[in-house]
Design an enzyme around this catalytic site. Structure first.
Site, PDB file in Angstrom:
ATOM      1  N   CYS A 130     -19.607 -22.831  76.807  1.00 34.54           N
ATOM      2  CA  CYS A 130     -18.395 -22.024  77.001  1.00 34.54           C
ATOM      3  C   CYS A 130     -17.127 -22.811  77.308  1.00 34.54           C
ATOM      4  O   CYS A 130     -16.089 -22.566  76.690  1.00 34.54           O
ATOM      5  CB  CYS A 130     -18.631 -20.999  78.108  1.00 34.54           C
ATOM      6  SG  CYS A 130     -19.857 -19.769  77.636  1.00 34.54           S
ATOM      7  N   ALA A 164      -8.969 -17.364  80.486  1.00 37.35           N
ATOM      8  CA  ALA A 164      -8.258 -17.943  81.629  1.00 37.35           C
ATOM      9  C   ALA A 164      -9.247 -18.328  82.734  1.00 37.35           C
ATOM     10  O   ALA A 164      -9.143 -19.411  83.320  1.00 37.35           O
ATOM     11  CB  ALA A 164      -7.226 -16.945  82.158  1.00 37.35           C
ATOM     12  N   TYR A 190     -28.302 -16.042  74.794  1.00 38.97           N
ATOM     13  CA  TYR A 190     -28.197 -16.291  76.232  1.00 38.97           C
ATOM     14  C   TYR A 190     -27.477 -15.139  76.938  1.00 38.97           C
ATOM     15  O   TYR A 190     -27.710 -14.879  78.109  1.00 38.97           O
ATOM     16  CB  TYR A 190     -27.432 -17.596  76.486  1.00 38.97           C
ATOM     17  CG  TYR A 190     -28.267 -18.821  76.234  1.00 38.97           C
ATOM     18  CD1 TYR A 190     -29.003 -19.400  77.251  1.00 38.97           C
ATOM     19  CD2 TYR A 190     -28.341 -19.386  74.963  1.00 38.97           C
ATOM     20  CE1 TYR A 190     -29.792 -20.518  77.024  1.00 38.97           C
ATOM     21  CE2 TYR A 190     -29.114 -20.510  74.723  1.00 38.97           C
ATOM     22  CZ  TYR A 190     -29.835 -21.071  75.763  1.00 38.97           C
ATOM     23  OH  TYR A 190     -30.615 -22.182  75.524  1.00 38.97           O
ATOM     24  N   VAL A 192     -22.665 -11.601  69.718  1.00 38.65           N
ATOM     25  CA  VAL A 192     -23.002 -12.675  68.767  1.00 38.65           C
ATOM     26  C   VAL A 192     -22.218 -13.934  69.131  1.00 38.65           C
ATOM     27  O   VAL A 192     -21.276 -13.895  69.922  1.00 38.65           O
ATOM     28  CB  VAL A 192     -22.727 -12.256  67.304  1.00 38.65           C
ATOM     29  CG1 VAL A 192     -23.546 -11.028  66.940  1.00 38.65           C
ATOM     30  CG2 VAL A 192     -21.240 -12.010  67.064  1.00 38.65           C
ATOM     31  N   ASP A 247     -31.181  -8.603  66.472  1.00 34.75           N
ATOM     32  CA  ASP A 247     -30.684  -9.909  66.030  1.00 34.75           C
ATOM     33  C   ASP A 247     -31.162 -10.148  64.609  1.00 34.75           C
ATOM     34  O   ASP A 247     -32.205  -9.634  64.201  1.00 34.75           O
ATOM     35  CB  ASP A 247     -31.229 -11.001  66.968  1.00 34.75           C
ATOM     36  CG  ASP A 247     -30.372 -12.255  66.992  1.00 34.75           C
ATOM     37  OD1 ASP A 247     -29.782 -12.548  68.038  1.00 34.75           O
ATOM     38  OD2 ASP A 247     -30.295 -12.944  65.949  1.00 34.75           O
TER      39      ASP A 247
HETATM   40  P1  NAD Z   1     -26.311 -17.438  71.243  1.00 33.93           P
HETATM   41  O1  NAD Z   1     -26.059 -18.308  70.065  1.00 33.93           O
HETATM   42  O2  NAD Z   1     -27.367 -17.793  72.223  1.00 33.93           O
HETATM   43  O3  NAD Z   1     -26.667 -15.954  70.717  1.00 33.93           O
HETATM   44  C1  NAD Z   1     -25.982 -15.297  69.711  1.00 33.93           C
HETATM   45  C2  NAD Z   1     -26.986 -14.512  68.847  1.00 33.93           C
HETATM   46  O4  NAD Z   1     -26.255 -13.715  67.913  1.00 33.93           O
HETATM   47  C3  NAD Z   1     -27.928 -15.406  68.021  1.00 33.93           C
HETATM   48  O5  NAD Z   1     -29.272 -15.125  68.366  1.00 33.93           O
HETATM   49  C4  NAD Z   1     -27.602 -15.023  66.571  1.00 33.93           C
HETATM   50  O6  NAD Z   1     -28.743 -15.038  65.706  1.00 33.93           O
HETATM   51  C5  NAD Z   1     -27.039 -13.621  66.721  1.00 33.93           C
HETATM   52  N1  NAD Z   1     -26.224 -13.186  65.577  1.00 33.93           N
HETATM   53  C6  NAD Z   1     -25.238 -13.867  64.934  1.00 33.93           C
HETATM   54  N2  NAD Z   1     -24.727 -13.104  63.930  1.00 33.93           N
HETATM   55  C7  NAD Z   1     -25.404 -11.928  63.945  1.00 33.93           C
HETATM   56  C8  NAD Z   1     -25.341 -10.724  63.158  1.00 33.93           C
HETATM   57  N3  NAD Z   1     -24.459 -10.591  62.157  1.00 33.93           N
HETATM   58  N4  NAD Z   1     -26.192  -9.712  63.454  1.00 33.93           N
HETATM   59  C9  NAD Z   1     -27.089  -9.838  64.467  1.00 33.93           C
HETATM   60  N5  NAD Z   1     -27.194 -10.937  65.247  1.00 33.93           N
HETATM   61  C10 NAD Z   1     -26.368 -11.976  64.990  1.00 33.93           C
HETATM   62  O7  NAD Z   1     -24.899 -17.275  71.965  1.00 33.93           O
HETATM   63  P2  NAD Z   1     -24.626 -16.880  73.515  1.00 33.93           P
HETATM   64  O8  NAD Z   1     -24.665 -18.092  74.361  1.00 33.93           O
HETATM   65  O9  NAD Z   1     -25.448 -15.689  73.864  1.00 33.93           O
HETATM   66  O10 NAD Z   1     -23.095 -16.458  73.413  1.00 33.93           O
HETATM   67  C11 NAD Z   1     -22.694 -15.257  72.767  1.00 33.93           C
HETATM   68  C12 NAD Z   1     -21.256 -14.958  73.168  1.00 33.93           C
HETATM   69  O11 NAD Z   1     -21.198 -14.756  74.585  1.00 33.93           O
HETATM   70  C13 NAD Z   1     -20.262 -16.082  72.864  1.00 33.93           C
HETATM   71  O12 NAD Z   1     -19.044 -15.517  72.484  1.00 33.93           O
HETATM   72  C14 NAD Z   1     -20.096 -16.774  74.213  1.00 33.93           C
HETATM   73  O13 NAD Z   1     -18.834 -17.386  74.356  1.00 33.93           O
HETATM   74  C15 NAD Z   1     -20.215 -15.602  75.177  1.00 33.93           C
HETATM   75  N6  NAD Z   1     -20.653 -16.005  76.522  1.00 33.93           N
HETATM   76  C16 NAD Z   1     -21.722 -16.838  76.680  1.00 33.93           C
HETATM   77  C17 NAD Z   1     -22.112 -17.199  77.974  1.00 33.93           C
HETATM   78  C18 NAD Z   1     -23.299 -18.105  78.195  1.00 33.93           C
HETATM   79  O14 NAD Z   1     -23.558 -18.433  79.350  1.00 33.93           O
HETATM   80  N7  NAD Z   1     -24.020 -18.513  77.184  1.00 33.93           N
HETATM   81  C19 NAD Z   1     -21.414 -16.717  79.092  1.00 33.93           C
HETATM   82  C20 NAD Z   1     -20.338 -15.850  78.881  1.00 33.93           C
HETATM   83  C21 NAD Z   1     -19.966 -15.505  77.586  1.00 33.93           C
HETATM   84  C1  UDX Z   2     -19.547 -20.966  82.729  1.00 32.03           C
HETATM   85  C2  UDX Z   2     -18.830 -20.043  83.731  1.00 32.03           C
HETATM   86  O1  UDX Z   2     -19.104 -20.473  85.072  1.00 32.03           O
HETATM   87  C3  UDX Z   2     -19.288 -18.613  83.547  1.00 32.03           C
HETATM   88  O2  UDX Z   2     -18.549 -17.756  84.411  1.00 32.03           O
HETATM   89  C4  UDX Z   2     -19.057 -18.205  82.092  1.00 32.03           C
HETATM   90  O3  UDX Z   2     -19.496 -16.884  81.879  1.00 32.03           O
HETATM   91  C5  UDX Z   2     -19.772 -19.154  81.155  1.00 32.03           C
HETATM   92  O4  UDX Z   2     -19.343 -20.501  81.404  1.00 32.03           O
HETATM   93  P1  UDX Z   2     -21.939 -22.105  82.606  1.00 32.03           P
HETATM   94  O5  UDX Z   2     -21.310 -22.948  81.552  1.00 32.03           O
HETATM   95  O6  UDX Z   2     -23.223 -21.442  82.304  1.00 32.03           O
HETATM   96  O7  UDX Z   2     -20.924 -20.944  83.052  1.00 32.03           O
HETATM   97  O8  UDX Z   2     -22.185 -22.990  83.927  1.00 32.03           O
HETATM   98  P2  UDX Z   2     -21.251 -23.493  85.135  1.00 32.03           P
HETATM   99  O9  UDX Z   2     -22.020 -23.359  86.367  1.00 32.03           O
HETATM  100  O10 UDX Z   2     -19.913 -22.913  85.094  1.00 32.03           O
HETATM  101  O11 UDX Z   2     -21.146 -25.058  84.824  1.00 32.03           O
HETATM  102  C6  UDX Z   2     -20.424 -25.557  83.705  1.00 32.03           C
HETATM  103  C7  UDX Z   2     -20.440 -27.064  83.711  1.00 32.03           C
HETATM  104  O12 UDX Z   2     -19.607 -27.581  84.753  1.00 32.03           O
HETATM  105  C8  UDX Z   2     -21.825 -27.677  83.946  1.00 32.03           C
HETATM  106  O13 UDX Z   2     -21.997 -28.784  83.092  1.00 32.03           O
HETATM  107  C9  UDX Z   2     -21.782 -28.108  85.410  1.00 32.03           C
HETATM  108  O14 UDX Z   2     -22.654 -29.175  85.693  1.00 32.03           O
HETATM  109  C10 UDX Z   2     -20.314 -28.526  85.524  1.00 32.03           C
HETATM  110  N1  UDX Z   2     -19.819 -28.477  86.910  1.00 32.03           N
HETATM  111  C11 UDX Z   2     -19.726 -27.275  87.556  1.00 32.03           C
HETATM  112  C12 UDX Z   2     -19.416 -29.657  87.544  1.00 32.03           C
HETATM  113  O15 UDX Z   2     -19.485 -30.750  86.957  1.00 32.03           O
HETATM  114  N2  UDX Z   2     -18.915 -29.577  88.823  1.00 32.03           N
HETATM  115  C13 UDX Z   2     -18.819 -28.399  89.498  1.00 32.03           C
HETATM  116  O16 UDX Z   2     -18.358 -28.415  90.642  1.00 32.03           O
HETATM  117  C14 UDX Z   2     -19.241 -27.208  88.850  1.00 32.03           C
END
Ligand code: NAD
Ligand code: UDX
Length: 450
Positions: free
Chosen positions: A274, A220, A12, A89, A34
């Protein structure tokens, strides 16, 4: 010359972030690698059936894939070829051993660091894109630079995008954060990463700090947002008990410029990959440093959130004559929020399980998350999955609206009412339907915080 970039992890975060970086830096080669071959195949699919749903993502991928954006499983080749290596990852909550249920599981991160070290043939800048506990960069630097032939500089560039609005958030970020060592080589490395973002982000929005501040800021920021959701949900319970209306309270509280209107929407509690993970991680960090009162404070945010889903099922139980067994309940929406197919930590999953405990006949409908729902609930039998909302509602005693999909208010609610068992109940946990109109049709309506 602009340096090539690779992101390890095509999830993602990795996919959308690199697609936008490639779009805005047409002179750079950007690779995403990946270990999951199926995921990479989906990113490369001819019909653009990408592994994640995100509005606007397909258009960006169409524009840059094969030009300067490449998806591959060849991690070795990409590490050799690229000087700037983002690591995106997964870092889920650790479910075993020390810190189980709270700390981040860093095994995927460490495996990646060791791979980078094994394959590198020159100096590299390593950029933490994953959300990591404070001081992870120090551990990574220790692994990478131990008896190393080349220099590895570790930076932290946490991602603030939210799912459902990822492309917009990436194109118009509130800020970009880059943390790095404040010594000379660190400052040069920071500048290299600043240059990537400066291709489209205004300079004053690119904030640089030391590495530890950057790592902690991400935890934070998510904790503050999660805390706002738990705060308004705590007020929602009080509204239900007193006759106040949580949406009115939120509107007026949010009109104070010091507080602001965002993240004050009461609902079924926060989900997503997250918030829970990052708050738990903060709790673990506070405990590790002996800050027990701070740890308890942040733990309260999680407890309040879990309580919200229990309260939803208790209210439904009470309204349905204190028995749910064999009744049919249709969950409208399973994704943790609208505009995503992601179901990680979705409140709908918890509600479905609580309903299953009460022997409810559950039907689930969702426009994007049905396959994830099937996978998540594979251990509870007899759940019916329906793409069509009208079929999902047919014969149901109650509808529980869990996700605020934009088209739900525009459904033909009269038709839905006519097909349901009476008395027909709608529990709108997102307060997004027109309750007055539903009552006129004949529904019994429940809302959160009303
Ligand atoms: P995800 O599970 O969708 O993707 C992670 C990918 O990493 C997977 O496709 C997995 O196969 C790959 N991977 C794992 N080990 C590996 C390796 N050794 N070599 C190559 N690939 C490998 O996870 P995500 O949602 O993209 O989140 C990744 C990080 O980003 C997390 O730390 C998460 O907290 C952070 N993050 C996510 C979001 C979000 O909205 N999803 C937002 C901000 C930060
Ligand atoms: C969150 C952070 O917003 C983003 O900055 C970070 O990088 C990843 O985590 P995300 O989890 O994708 O993003 O969605 P977000 O819009 O923050 O919503 C999180 C959850 O809170 C959802 O389940 C949403 O429905 C809920 N939410 C959000 C509420 O219930 N009320 C609100 O007012 C806002």
């Amino acid at each position: 010359m602009n340096k090539n970039i690779v992101c390890i992890g095509a999830g993602y975060i990795g996919g959308p972030t690199m697609a936008v970086i490639a779009k805005m830096n047409p002179d750079r080669k950007v690779m995403v690698v990946d270990i999951n071959a199926e995921r990479i195949a989906a990113w490369n699919s001819e019909d653009y059936s990408l592994p994640i749903y995100e509005p606007g993502l397909v258009d960006v991928v169409k524009e840059v894939r094969g030009k300067n954006l490449f998806f591959s499983t060849d991690i070795e080749g990409a590490v050799k070829e690229c000087d700037i290596i983002f690591v995106g990852v997964n870092t889920p909550t650790k479910m075993f051993g020390k810190g189980a249920g709270r700390a981040s599981d860093l095994q995927y991160w460490e495996a990646t660091a060791r791979e980078i070290k094994r394959f590198a043939e020159n100096d590299k800048i390593i950029v933490e894109k994953s959300t990591l506990p404070v001081r992870t960069a120090a551990a990574m630097e220790a692994i990478l630079n131990d008896h190393a032939e080349y220099r590895f500089t570790v930076l932290s560039n946490p991602e603030f995008l939210a799912e459902g609005t990822a492309i917009k958030d990436l194109l118009e970020p509130d800020r970009v954060l880059i943390g790095g060592p404040q010594a000379e080589c660190g400052l040069c490395a920071i500048q290299e990463v600043v240059d990537i973002y400066a291709a489209w982000v205004a300079k004053e929005k690119i904030l640089t700090t030391n590495v530890w501040s950057a790592e902690l800021t991400k935890l934070a920021a998510n904790a503050f947002l999660a805390q706002r959701v738990s705060s308004i949900n705590a007020i929602a319970g009080l509204c239900e008990a007193t006759g106040a209306d949580v949406d009115e309270v939120a509107r007026v509280v949010g009109a104070d410029k010091r507080i602001g209107p965002k993240f004050l929407k009461a609902g079924p509690g926060f989900g997503g990959s997250c918030f829970k993970k990052d708050v738990l991680n903060l709790v673990y960090l506070c405990e590790s440093f002996g800050l027990h009162t701070a740890a308890e404070y942040w733990m309260g945010v999680i407890k309040m959130n879990d309580h919200q889903q229990e309260r939803i099922v208790s209210r439904l139980f009470k309204e349905m004559f204190n028995t749910l067994a064999n009744k049919k309940v249709a969950l409208f929406g399973f994704a943790f929020k609208a505009d995503t197919g992601d179901t990680r930590e979705t409140p709908a999953g918890t509600v479905a399980r609580l309903l299953a405990d009460e022997h409810v006949r559950i039907t689930i409908t969702d426009p994007k998350a049905l396959s994830n729902a099937k996978h998540d609930l594979s251990d509870i039998g007899d759940v019916v999955y329906e793409e069509d909302e009208y079929r999902a509602a047919n014969g149901a005693d109650a509808i529980v609206l869990m996700t605020d999909w934009r088209h739900y208010p525009t459904l033909d609610w009269q038709k839905i009412y006519d097909s349901m068992r009476k008395p027909a109940l709608v529990f709108d946990t997102r307060n997004c339907l027109d309750a007055e109109q539903l009552r006129k049709i004949g529904f019994k309506v429940l809302n959160v915080g009303k």
